[in-house]
Design a protein around this motif. Structure first.
Motif: not given
Length: 365
Positions: A138, A69, A83, A87
């Motif tokens: 994530h 990240h 995230a 990403w």
């Protein structure tokens, strides 16, 4: 009949109880009319509450690193995406730049496999979080993005604010206490004591302030305690001068003579009668010193002599962000904004307190 009414009115005037207004109450009345000062007070109070309640707020750890990240953009400007989505978008944008630079139209097999691996990680990866729980990292939502080690910028700004505000408050407290003691003794005792104290102040005033702090930090080491001590030890000079002037103007007052006639000693006269009567000036000066301490800490952190890892301050966050500010401007913008807003609020509050406590102020409401 008229004479009787007049007599009753006169009697009523003499028997009516008149409530006195203290200096603090009078100052608060004037302060409430100053909108910018009230705005500053509200902002400072909110900052204080957030800093105090940071451990129980729903924040990610300010020190926990998620290397996938790194340098993610703020979610608040990207549809509050998690995230993993940010990403993937970041990697896809990078590969598009590679295609453009190499004049290609399609991704290579290796590049496709890389994106497929990222998608698989986003969907299935499980890792231990700060609390020891196994979760998918994530799914996190970084409202203000992440830094160069994948740490949450919001948490780092809030915890960095804790450090910066603590340095400002404690540094101001120590410098004010030292300045009150020496300034009050010099002003009240006069003579040789006044001469010796003020010559020391003059000599130290002649030395470059920040250079002294830098030398002290270089000698005793780069940590938060040494930074606090270095800033405090050389910042009491102005306080001593201000307090000395106030004491000199008050030491021959009637209430001081009355205290002496009742047998009060030197220390009692100074710290129970004179110093409390300079409280207004000291409070105003203290509110104006807090921003100065924060700016000095930020300057030292920018030079690499301030707060060291794993701790952070607003100054160290700005210093970390300068190198990559063209590619990741959010890392510089948000810490700078948080620090600037607090400094403006403290200055508005300090100016308002100065006008409120000064009965001869031209800005008196």
């Amino acid at each position: 009949m008229n004479e009787q009414i007049a007599a009753e009115a006169d009697t009523h005037d003499f028997t009516e109880e008149v409530k006195g207004v203290s200096l603090t109450q009078d100052a608060w009345k004037r302060l409430k009319k100053n909108k910018m000062a009230i705005f500053g007070l509200i902002v400072v109070t909110l900052y204080a509450l957030v800093s105090i309640l940071a451990p129980i707020l729903p924040l990610y750890s300010y020190s926990h690193q998620v290397l996938e990240h790194v340098n993610l953009p703020p979610a608040i400007f990207n549809g509050f995406k998690n995230a993993g989505e940010l990403w993937l978008e970041k990697e896809e944008a990078y590969l598009q730049l590679v295609l453009k630079s190499e004049n290609r139209n399609e991704l290579t097999q290796a590049e496709r496999q890389k994106l497929a691996g990222i998608r698989d990680k986003i969907a299935n990866q499980v890792a231990e979080n700060e609390d020891g729980e196994m979760v998918n990292p994530h799914t996190r939502i970084y409202l203000l993005g992440t830094d160069y080690l994948g740490r949450d910028m919001l948490a780092r700004i809030i915890y960095g604010g804790q450090v910066s505000i603590m340095i400002g408050l404690l540094g101001t407290l120590v410098s004010v206490v030292i300045g009150i003691i020496f300034g009050a003794l010099a002003g009240y005792l006069g003579g040789k004591v006044d001469y010796m104290i003020m010559r020391v102040v003059d000599v130290m005033y002649g030395l470059p302030y920040m250079l002294l702090v830098i030398i002290l930090m270089a000698i005793f080491g780069n940590n938060i305690y040494n930074l606090f001590i270095a800033l405090s030890l050389v910042s009491w000079l102005t306080v001593a001068r201000v307090v000395r002037g106030q004491i000199i103007s008050l030491k021959n007052s009637e209430f001081v003579e009355a205290a002496r006639s009742m047998g009060a000693g030197t220390w009692r006269v100074i710290f129970q009668h004179l110093v409390p009567n300079t409280a207004g000036v000291i409070i105003v000066f203290s509110t104006l010193r807090v921003p100065q301490f924060i700016m000095q800490e930020a300057f030292l952190s920018f030079l690499g002599l301030g707060i060291s890892a794993p701790y952070a301050s607003w100054g160290s966050l700005v210093q970390d962000a300068v190198e990559g500010m063209s590619l990741n401007p959010h890392r510089l913008f948000f810490p700078a904004l948080a620090m600037t807003l607090f400094l403006f609020a403290m200055n508005f509050l300090g100016d308002g307190l100065r006008d409120a406590f000064d009965p001869h102020s031209k800005n008196r409401q």
